[in-house]
Design a protein around this motif. Structure first.
Motif, mmCIF file in Angstrom:
data_model
loop_
_atom_site.group_PDB
_atom_site.id
_atom_site.type_symbol
_atom_site.label_atom_id
_atom_site.label_comp_id
_atom_site.label_asym_id
_atom_site.label_seq_id
_atom_site.Cartn_x
_atom_site.Cartn_y
_atom_site.Cartn_z
ATOM 1 N N GLY A 90 0.839 -1.338 -0.011
ATOM 2 C CA GLY A 90 -0.049 -0.153 0.054
ATOM 3 C C GLY A 90 0.915 1.326 0.025
ATOM 4 O O GLY A 90 2.172 1.318 -0.046
ATOM 5 N N TRP A 91 0.109 2.349 0.160
ATOM 6 C CA TRP A 91 0.859 3.710 0.097
ATOM 7 C C TRP A 91 0.151 4.497 1.300
ATOM 8 O O TRP A 91 -1.025 4.505 1.394
ATOM 9 N N GLN A 92 1.003 5.587 1.729
ATOM 10 C CA GLN A 92 0.469 6.319 2.815
ATOM 11 C C GLN A 92 1.061 7.769 2.591
ATOM 12 O O GLN A 92 2.202 7.744 2.479
ATOM 13 N N ARG A 93 0.321 8.945 2.620
ATOM 14 C CA ARG A 93 1.017 10.013 2.550
ATOM 15 C C ARG A 93 1.586 10.342 3.802
ATOM 16 O O ARG A 93 1.558 10.056 5.040
ATOM 17 N N ASN A 98 0.391 15.797 -3.100
ATOM 18 C CA ASN A 98 1.275 15.311 -1.917
ATOM 19 C C ASN A 98 2.132 14.201 -2.195
ATOM 20 O O ASN A 98 2.016 13.798 -3.440
ATOM 21 N N LEU A 99 2.929 14.063 -1.191
ATOM 22 C CA LEU A 99 3.565 12.829 -1.567
ATOM 23 C C LEU A 99 3.422 11.684 -0.524
ATOM 24 O O LEU A 99 2.911 11.960 0.406
ATOM 25 N N VAL A 156 -7.102 11.353 3.485
ATOM 26 C CA VAL A 156 -7.422 11.052 4.992
ATOM 27 C C VAL A 156 -8.034 9.669 5.256
ATOM 28 O O VAL A 156 -8.101 9.245 6.164
ATOM 29 N N THR A 157 -8.911 9.395 4.312
ATOM 30 C CA THR A 157 -9.792 8.318 4.161
ATOM 31 C C THR A 157 -9.033 7.067 3.543
ATOM 32 O O THR A 157 -8.804 7.296 2.436
ATOM 33 N N ALA A 158 -9.078 5.840 4.279
ATOM 34 C CA ALA A 158 -8.389 4.775 3.765
ATOM 35 C C ALA A 158 -9.335 4.208 2.791
ATOM 36 O O ALA A 158 -10.366 3.961 2.942
ATOM 37 N N LEU A 159 -8.642 3.762 1.593
ATOM 38 C CA LEU A 159 -9.496 3.010 0.565
ATOM 39 C C LEU A 159 -8.918 1.672 0.116
ATOM 40 O O LEU A 159 -7.637 1.482 0.238
ATOM 41 N N PRO A 160 -9.571 0.793 -0.077
ATOM 42 C CA PRO A 160 -9.062 -0.525 -0.709
ATOM 43 C C PRO A 160 -8.170 -0.313 -1.767
ATOM 44 O O PRO A 160 -8.666 0.310 -2.907
ATOM 45 N N ASP A 174 -2.979 -0.633 2.046
ATOM 46 C CA ASP A 174 -4.341 0.276 1.446
ATOM 47 C C ASP A 174 -3.693 1.474 0.976
ATOM 48 O O ASP A 174 -2.717 1.783 1.122
ATOM 49 N N ASN A 175 -4.662 2.006 0.268
ATOM 50 C CA ASN A 175 -4.593 3.478 -0.334
ATOM 51 C C ASN A 175 -4.845 4.315 0.770
ATOM 52 O O ASN A 175 -5.900 4.896 0.991
ATOM 53 N N ASN A 176 -3.701 5.060 1.291
ATOM 54 C CA ASN A 176 -3.700 6.178 2.298
ATOM 55 C C ASN A 176 -3.393 7.516 1.662
ATOM 56 O O ASN A 176 -2.810 8.129 2.228
ATOM 57 N N GLU A 177 -3.745 7.595 0.233
ATOM 58 C CA GLU A 177 -3.399 8.933 -0.110
ATOM 59 C C GLU A 177 -4.005 10.211 0.237
ATOM 60 O O GLU A 177 -3.311 11.384 0.268
#
Length: 698
Positions: free
Chosen positions: A43-46, A560-561, A574-578, A569-572
């Motif tokens: 996954g990725w996290q901002r 953002n980075l 504030v809300t995590a997405l699958p 998960d997709n944490n690009e």
């Protein structure tokens, strides 16, 4: 009949038909291969809730002597330094204009018209005003974005509406940042769109207006950077990126006091929230003289006379963190005025400018490379006492990009690959062609891993490991039939060393707004070192895999980075997405393909290590066909189901999951798919087994 074990080759292959690629994989998204079997991407996290302005196209990491871990970040509108998740604006200054009563307000409107006869600005540029007096109930101060309305006027948007229609503002200082650039290559069609004499008489041609690209490299703890087809700029780590404050003692000469330890000759620009004393201006380059501890004076020229200050002052003064043109640094000579790419060599710290102007000329030569003297970013005029020099390449029409490799600097023109090697005086740097009759899509299309340079050409992939070779690609037709060729400039490459991967991101033909939406990956260690390919969809604009950061980093269209391979998960935002991921196999025969087979039971083989969900699951599909040209059966199942959900039920003492599932599908050929669509899931497929019985010839 005995259970049939299914083992497929690593990698996705679309160079042949689905049936010809039997026992392989044909379609994928957000998966990779590990030890020959597919698994979902991490996954990725901002990195923070902060954002930047514009579309990021360049990332570069380095550490200062004070152990500050910095990241240079160039967008089409700004240039930043990131530290601790905060983006600090160091966009260089283009001009300072002194205006008199430049503002026109309209009652109840937030739109303010600004008159500046000097021009030079374009829509989306940024300007900072200081010194203005109130007009129409507004005090225009600080930074604004421009909408150009004529050669001498533009509009800005005030924070509140004017209370009257008026003209005024008094004496205003307008500091303009360098012109912004396009977010993507703008298609141009018609008269004047193409080069002179291209096309037929009376018919227009098509081309593109280049997007804004940056190149950057640290010179010790400082940063050298610049936009393509623009000047070179220098950011001094001693001055910093936060805007250190100072006070001025009004005297003859004026004396500045600060917490910084600055050396004589340091170039500075000043900012203020109020007014500087007479003798000093915002947005102007000054030079430090007469240093005494943390006190010093300023001169208008390098090693010049100290400036006298008079009058009064107000507000808080600070040193501008913005980069300063390399031509403005003290002690320099022959600094290039324009360049297409810059690089600092690992060997003896030479600064290189590729596609630049020659000595004593302001005309850009796209095939010229120049370098500064050793350990000097400002000495570019060759002399018997220095090692500055230049080379003019002959193969190609322009230098596209360059990269430091193990023992050489690799330079790509639009048709050749050159190697630069340090040979010492008097030649200093020697060149040789190591690849010819090749291509490259963009400045950022090269990645370097494990001693090998990989890049994307306009019709195939290449690698250089001492000799230039075509990189065999199992997705060649798919990628180059899918890529938007007018947006080749947006192509960028990156490494993911933790997984032995080279990534290329590009704009597909399906992207109607010219945003990057697709990627292709070459894994150079899988398949017994022969490598394998896979692809998918992902919107990114820049990538950096650096040992100075904990994770590979990417820039997004959310401004953002994000850290990749962090979480599942997709944490690009504030809300995590699958993250929806899948992989679909090519067709393979049920038995020998001469008879129909009836599949009634599947024994899955999946693991969910790394999942954060309590009971992660992946769905497995079997898609039957009567023959390779029939398409999937409709319905795909005979009175039952063509899929089953595999769910983890325990993690100790060993991982346990759904052991067998019952389905009902019939066909000569079959395709298998794994797909996950829920939060908290990480999976890796293994070797499932299917239970088949013969079911006739028709």
């Amino acid at each position: 009949m005995p259970l049939k074990k299914i083992q497929l080759r690593p990698g996705v292959n679309r160079e042949n038909t689905r049936y010809t690629n039997e026992n392989g994989w044909y379609d994928s998204d957000k998966i990779r291969f590990r030890q020959g079997t597919p698994e979902k991407l991490g996954g990725w996290q901002r990195i923070s809730a902060n954002t930047f302005v514009g579309i990021c196209r360049s990332l570069w990491a380095w550490v200062t002597l004070g152990a500050a871990n910095l990241l240079g970040l160039g967008t089409n509108l700004k240039f930043y330094i990131e530290n601790g998740g905060t983006y600090y604006d160091i966009t260089p200054v283009r001009a300072l204009d002194t205006l008199t009563n430049p503002f026109d307000t309209t009652n109840l409107s937030t739109t303010v018209t600004v008159t500046d006869a000097a021009g030079g600005y374009i829509t989306n540029d940024f300007v900072t005003f200081t010194g203005a007096t109130a007009v129409g109930g507004l005090t225009i101060s600080g930074e604004y974005q421009i909408t150009k309305t004529s050669s001498t006027t533009y509009t800005i948007q005030a924070a509140s509406a004017a209370t009257s229609t008026a003209t005024g503002g008094g004496t205003v200082y307008a500091v303009y940042q360098i012109n912004t650039g396009p977010a993507y290559a703008v298609p141009l069609v018609g008269w004047g769109a193409g080069p002179w004499s291209s096309g037929t008489w009376g018919n227009g041609t098509s081309s593109t207006d280049s997007l804004r690209l940056w190149s950057q490299s640290n010179f010790g703890e400082d940063l050298i950077y610049g936009p393509r087809a623009g000047p070179i700029y220098y950011w001094d780590a001693t001055v910093g990126f936060t805007g250190s404050t100072f006070t001025v003692t009004i005297s003859t000469p004026g004396v500045l006091s600060t917490s910084l330890n600055l050396a004589n000759g340091t170039a500075l620009m000043l900012t203020t929230t109020g007014a500087l004393p007479t003798g000093l201006l915002v947005g102007t380059v000054y030079y430090v003289v007469a240093v005494s501890g943390t006190q010093f004076s300023l001169a208008a020229t390098y090693n010049g006379a100290a400036i006298n200050t008079t009058g009064s002052q107000s507000g808080v003064h600070s040193f501008s963190p913005r980069g300063i043109a390399l031509t403005s640094l003290g002690g320099g000579s022959g600094v290039p005025l324009i360049q297409n790419f810059i690089l600092v060599s690992d060997s003896s710290r030479f600064v290189f400018a590729f596609g630049c102007n020659d000595y004593s000329s302001a005309t850009q030569n796209p095939m010229l490379v120049r370098w500064s003297d050793q350990e000097s970013p400002v000495t570019w005029t060759p002399a018997a006492t220095n090692q500055a020099g230049s080379l003019l390449f002959s193969h190609g029409s322009e230098i596209v990009t360059a990269m430091q490799s193990r023992q050489e600097i690799l330079v790509w023109t639009d048709s050749s690959l050159y190697s630069l090697q340090y040979v010492g005086p008097p030649v200093v740097w020697g060149s040789q062609i190591v690849g010819d009759n090749l291509s490259i899509t963009s400045e950022n299309a090269v990645a370097y891993a494990n001693g090998v340079a990989y890049w994307m050409g306009v019709d195939k992939f290449y690698k250089y490991d001492g000799r230039t070779q075509t990189l065999n690609c199992d997705l060649l037709q798919y990628v180059f039939n899918n890529v938007n060729k007018l947006q080749f400039q947006q192509v960028f490459a990156g490494t993911n060393e933790g997984f032995n991967e080279i990534w290329w991101f590009y704009v597909s033909n399906d992207s109607l707004d010219y945003t990057i939406d697709s990627y292709v990956v070459f894994n150079y260690s899988e398949n017994q070192g022969q490598g394998c390919w896979y692809y998918g969809s992902l919107a990114r604009t820049a990538w950096l895999d650096s040992g100075l950061r904990d994770y590979p980093m990417a820039a997004t269209y959310s401004y953002n980075l994000v850290n990749h391979e962090q979480g599942v998960d997709n944490n690009e935002t504030v809300t995590a997405l699958p993250i929806e991921s899948f992989i679909t196999s090519s067709e393979f025969d049920v038995e020998d393909g001469d008879r129909f087979g009836f599949i009634w039971r599947v024994l899955p083989d999946v693991k969910f290590v790394g999942s954060t969900a309590a009971n992660p699951q992946v769905t497995m599909y079997l898609k039957p066909m009567q023959n390779s040209g029939s398409g999937y059966n409709s319905p795909t199942s005979l009175g039952g189901s063509d899929n089953a959900t595999v769910t983890r039920t325990a993690t100790v003492p060993i991982e346990a999951f759904t052991g067998q599932v019952y389905i009902r599908v019939r066909g000569r050929q079959i395709s298998m798919e794994y797909r996950s669509t829920t939060l908290g899931v990480q999976w890796q497929a293994g070797s499932p087994r299917i239970d088949i019985r013969q079911d006739g010839r028709r």
